[in-house]
Design an enzyme around this catalytic site. Structure first.
Site, PDB file in Angstrom:
ATOM      1  CE  LYS A 111      -1.963   1.495  -3.073  1.00 33.47           C
ATOM      2  NZ  LYS A 111      -2.779   1.972  -1.943  1.00 33.47           N
ATOM      3  NE  ARG A 152      -3.546  -4.951   0.534  1.00 36.19           N
ATOM      4  CZ  ARG A 152      -3.815  -4.794  -0.765  1.00 36.19           C
ATOM      5  NH1 ARG A 152      -3.199  -3.818  -1.448  1.00 36.19           N
ATOM      6  NH2 ARG A 152      -4.685  -5.573  -1.379  1.00 36.19           N
TER       7      ARG A 152
END
Length: 289
Positions: A225, A259
């Site tokens: 991210k 995740r």
């Protein structure tokens, strides 16, 4: 000894280390892979590889989280339902998660075998909790500070971002229980980078233990991210090392699931952390014994 014990629609996951949720996006414009698993045959191959690499959960998504072209409910259903149906037939024991904020989509995927609703937008459609309860599915409680789906925040501000995450996710978890969602299938997700700048995401990462202390199992969705890119000043294709460093820290603080795009590397990271803290024995310790 098991330190994590989760049940999603009757499928129990017990483990002595944090679990891995594999990301398989049925979108042509996902932020990380730009649609590499958009085609059904590629998605199926990715699912098989993720399970081979040790994923306990497969997370299927049909709509990107970021702003972009509209995806109708019908289009989202057409993207994800066939994949869920195929996974349920091909891998009857794996836990299937679907990343959606729409109650209608959640209902459609649960009807063909999904076990877990990964709602990144904090019950934006409140009926999604009723759907999870009706099917006995698991539900992930996200923190987005009221942000509308598929929009970017404008200078997010908090008196205490960690306190906000704890308050909002645990409140949503209790709302889900009150609706009839099975308590053993509920997780909380601080939603790294959603309604958060890099400083705020880093603050959460150094305080994962406060989320764990709530008693709700914590899902961390931090793979590749923006917080990693901005912290290290690296491009998208150079974020794996930073992701795994953050994964190790969060796993050591007690996060239950990650995740991830890189399943094998993430599994090795969380297994190593578990062995260091003493919950998982070494798999093949033979030297000088």
């Amino acid at each position: 000894m098991p330190i994590h014990d989760l049940v999603f629609r009757g499928r129990r996951l017990t483990s002595d280390h944090a679990l891995v949720m594999a990301i398989v996006n049925r979108t042509p414009d996902s932020f990380y892979d730009n649609g590499v698993t958009y085609e059904e045959d590629r998605a199926r191959a990715a699912v098989g590889k993720a399970i081979e690499d040790g994923a306990a959960v497969i997370d299927i998504g049909g709509v990107p989280a970021s702003p972009g072209p509209e995806v109708t409910v019908a289009e989202e259903i057409s993207r994800v339902v066939p994949t869920v149906e195929w996974i349920r037939a091909a891998f009857p024991d794996v836990v299937i998660s679907v990343d959606t904020y729409r109650a209608e989509v959640a209902d459609a995927v649960c009807r063909v075998g999904a076990d877990l609703i990964n709602d990144n937008w904090a019950a934006y459609e409140p009926e999604i909790l009723d759907v999870a309860a009706e099917h006995g599915a698991g539900y992930i409680c996200a923190h987005v500070d009221g942000l509308d789906p598929r929009t970017d925040p404008i200078k997010p501000q908090y008196d205490d971002v960690v306190a906000s995450v704890v308050a909002d996710t645990t409140d949503l978890a209790e709302r889900a229980v009150a609706k009839g969602v099975p308590r053993e299938g509920i997780m909380i997700d601080p939603c790294i980078d959603f309604s958060k700048n890099t400083y705020q995401s880093l603050e959460i990462l150094r305080n994962v233990d406060k989320l764990v202390a709530t008693g709700w199992p914590v899902l961390m969705a931090l793979s590749n991210k923006g917080v990693v890119g901005e912290t290290l000043d690296v491009a998208m294709d150079d974020r794996v090392t930073g992701t795994l460093a953050a994964t190790a820290l969060a796993a050591a603080q007690g996060a239950a699931m990650f995740r991830a795009h890189q399943v094998r590397e993430t599994r090795h990271t969380v297994e190593m952390i578990a062995s260091i803290i003493g919950t998982r024995p070494p798999k093949n310790a033979v030297r000088w014994l």
